[in-house]
Design an enzyme around this catalytic site. Structure first.
Site, short mmCIF file in Angstrom:
data_model
loop_
_atom_site.label_atom_id
_atom_site.label_comp_id
_atom_site.label_asym_id
_atom_site.label_seq_id
_atom_site.Cartn_x
_atom_site.Cartn_y
_atom_site.Cartn_z
N GLY A 128 -5.73 -6.58 -11.58
CA GLY A 128 -6.47 -5.51 -10.93
C GLY A 128 -7.26 -4.69 -11.92
N ARG A 129 -6.62 -3.64 -12.46
CA ARG A 129 -7.36 -2.75 -13.36
C ARG A 129 -7.83 -3.48 -14.61
NH1 ARG A 129 -2.67 1.24 -13.57
NH2 ARG A 129 -1.73 -0.83 -13.49
N LYS A 148 1.39 -9.74 -0.27
CA LYS A 148 1.28 -9.02 -1.55
C LYS A 148 2.20 -7.82 -1.46
CE LYS A 148 -2.15 -7.21 -4.77
NZ LYS A 148 -1.98 -5.76 -4.63
N CYS A 160 0.84 -1.21 0.00
CA CYS A 160 0.00 0.00 0.00
C CYS A 160 0.88 1.26 0.00
CB CYS A 160 -0.92 0.00 1.21
SG CYS A 160 -1.97 1.46 1.23
N ASN A 167 1.82 -9.91 -10.89
CA ASN A 167 0.79 -8.86 -10.89
C ASN A 167 1.39 -7.56 -11.45
OD1 ASN A 167 -0.37 -6.54 -8.52
ND2 ASN A 167 -1.70 -7.39 -10.08
N GLY A 168 0.54 -6.86 -12.19
CA GLY A 168 0.94 -5.55 -12.72
C GLY A 168 0.83 -5.51 -14.23
N ASP A 169 -0.10 -4.68 -14.71
CA ASP A 169 -0.25 -4.46 -16.15
C ASP A 169 -0.59 -5.71 -16.94
OD1 ASP A 169 -0.06 -1.70 -16.25
OD2 ASP A 169 2.12 -1.75 -16.18
C1 LIG Z 1 -7.99 1.81 -6.76
C2 LIG Z 1 -7.01 0.78 -6.31
C3 LIG Z 1 -7.16 0.22 -5.05
C4 LIG Z 1 -6.25 -0.76 -4.60
N1 LIG Z 1 -6.43 -1.33 -3.38
C5 LIG Z 1 -5.60 -2.33 -2.98
C6 LIG Z 1 -5.79 -3.02 -1.74
O1 LIG Z 1 -6.72 -2.75 -0.97
N2 LIG Z 1 -4.91 -3.99 -1.42
C7 LIG Z 1 -3.86 -4.34 -2.24
O2 LIG Z 1 -3.09 -5.24 -1.91
N3 LIG Z 1 -3.67 -3.72 -3.41
C8 LIG Z 1 -4.51 -2.74 -3.81
N4 LIG Z 1 -4.31 -2.15 -5.02
C9 LIG Z 1 -3.25 -2.65 -5.92
C10 LIG Z 1 -3.82 -3.71 -6.88
O3 LIG Z 1 -4.31 -4.83 -6.18
C11 LIG Z 1 -2.75 -4.17 -7.90
O4 LIG Z 1 -1.67 -4.71 -7.19
C12 LIG Z 1 -2.26 -3.03 -8.78
O5 LIG Z 1 -3.34 -2.27 -9.27
C13 LIG Z 1 -1.44 -3.56 -9.96
O6 LIG Z 1 -2.19 -4.47 -10.71
P1 LIG Z 1 -2.93 -4.05 -12.10
O7 LIG Z 1 -1.88 -3.44 -12.99
O8 LIG Z 1 -3.47 -5.36 -12.61
O9 LIG Z 1 -3.98 -3.05 -11.75
C14 LIG Z 1 -5.17 -1.16 -5.45
C15 LIG Z 1 -5.04 -0.57 -6.72
C16 LIG Z 1 -5.93 0.39 -7.16
C17 LIG Z 1 -5.76 0.98 -8.54
#
Ligand SMILES: Cc1cc2nc3c(=O)[nH]c(=O)nc-3n(C[C@H](O)[C@H](O)[C@H](O)COP(=O)(O)O)c2cc1C
Length: 329
Positions: free
Chosen positions: A233-234, A149, A110, A209-211
């Protein structure tokens, strides 16, 4: 490579990432039922208090009442915590054990300043002594699957290898790696080379994880890094039916079919939860940042969705976007 059988999902699984403010209990419940192909969901983080105790109801609320009462959904949910060296971790673990939570995840990524100033989240990537104490406490009081994580580091990768070894050495069952530093926040491209490096360094499973935005990205991340599974995630907000794309059907074809189902099901559940139509509309708009991106004129349609004044208008625009995309492609 052999993977730890304690991990509650098979290799090459797709996991829906925790997203604070988005993947609340209601959203997760809907998506779990609509797209059961996701191998795992996670609550977003619950802050472990420094003093005092949370009532039992707080944990159930965070998990989601419907999920708590449905063994299939409950089993598929990891419970994520953010904790610090000074926080009351042990009583929280006892409460989660008593509830029957099956998978605990510790947030080490975080980027929030408040969380960092309190000594939690990505701060712990800079203080390995504190991290070690926390891991020891958790492993002593939590017997089920336990994952972390994390990110690469705070500002660089100088402690990356040492952190991985510490985590593995303290009995963590798997590592999810968001391949960015804390200071990168969500900007730039995630560097999957770090996922590969982690896979090569530790024997426990690494979840990439990531992108990861498309089904091709899923395959590429698994193949290029050798990671056990991927967390999205996104990309999952853009394509909540992502696991279905691992089959032969084209991405846009599935998108056209799934978009109305996705938004209509969410609207119904948000309404049933007692929200007024305008609140539901606001929530649907907040979930439309990525979903039309791949359509011709996707940004234009997104703007129209965001400008709609009623649910009826929202669904009318959505329908037009879908029909127009069929004509154009
Ligand atoms: C709006 C938002 C809220 C998130 N909240 C959390 C969370 O509560 N716990 C956590 O471990 N990661 C959190 N993340 C990180 C995501 O779980 C993930 O690791 C990050 O977005 C990268 O993955 P992605 O590129 O697939 O989005 C958050 C990311 C975003 C954009």
């Amino acid at each position: 490579m052999t993977f730890n059988s304690l991990l509650p999902f098979a290799p090459k699984s797709l996991l829906f990432a925790p997203l604070e403010g988005i993947t609340d209990a209601l959203y997760r419940t809907v998506i779990m039922k609509l797209y059961p192909e996701w191998a795992r969901f996670s609550t977003d983080f619950l802050r472990v208090p420094t003093s005092g105790k949370y009532p039992r109801s707080k944990f159930i609320e965070h998990l989601g009442y419907d999920i708590y009462q449905n063994p299939d959904l409950f089993r598929k949910t990891a419970f994520q915590i953010i904790t610090t060296e000074k926080a009351q971790t042990h009583p929280v673990l006892d409460a989660l054990t008593e509830l029957g939570v099956t998978h605990l995840d510790l947030n080490l990524g975080c980027p929030s300043r408040t969380v960092i100033n309190h000594g939690g989240g990505s701060y712990l990537l800079t203080d390995l002594r504190a991290l070690k104490n926390i891991l020891i406490t958790i492993r002593a009081h939590w017997s089920g699957p336990f994952t972390v994580k994390m990110r690469i580091g705070m500002s660089d990768d100088s402690l990356f290898d040492e952190t991985l070894s510490l985590i593995e050495g303290e009995g963590v069952d798997a590592i999810t790696l968001h391949a960015r530093t804390r200071n990168q926040l969500y900007a730039g491209r995630a560097d999957w080379n770090f996922i590969k490096r982690a896979v090569q360094q530790v024997k426990i499973p690494v979840i990439g994880n990531g992108d990861i935005w498309t089904s091709d990205d899923v395959t590429a991340c698994l193949n290029e890094t050798g990671c056990h599974s991927v967390m999205i995630g996104r990309g999952a907000l853009k394509t909540p039916w992502m696991p279905r794309l691992m089959g032969p059907q084209g991405e846009l074809e599935v998108r056209r079919t799934q978009l109305p189902i996705y938004y209509e099901t969410l609207a119904t559940h948000f309404q049933k939860a007692g929200n007024a139509d305008l609140v539901v509309l606001k929530r649907l708009k907040s979930l439309s940042r990525y979903t039309l991106e791949d359509f011709p004129d996707g940004n234009l349609w997104k703007t129209k969705l965001l400008r709609s004044q009623s649910l009826a208008e929202f669904f009318e625009v959505l329908k037009k976007a879908i029909v127009t995309s069929e004509d154009q492609i």
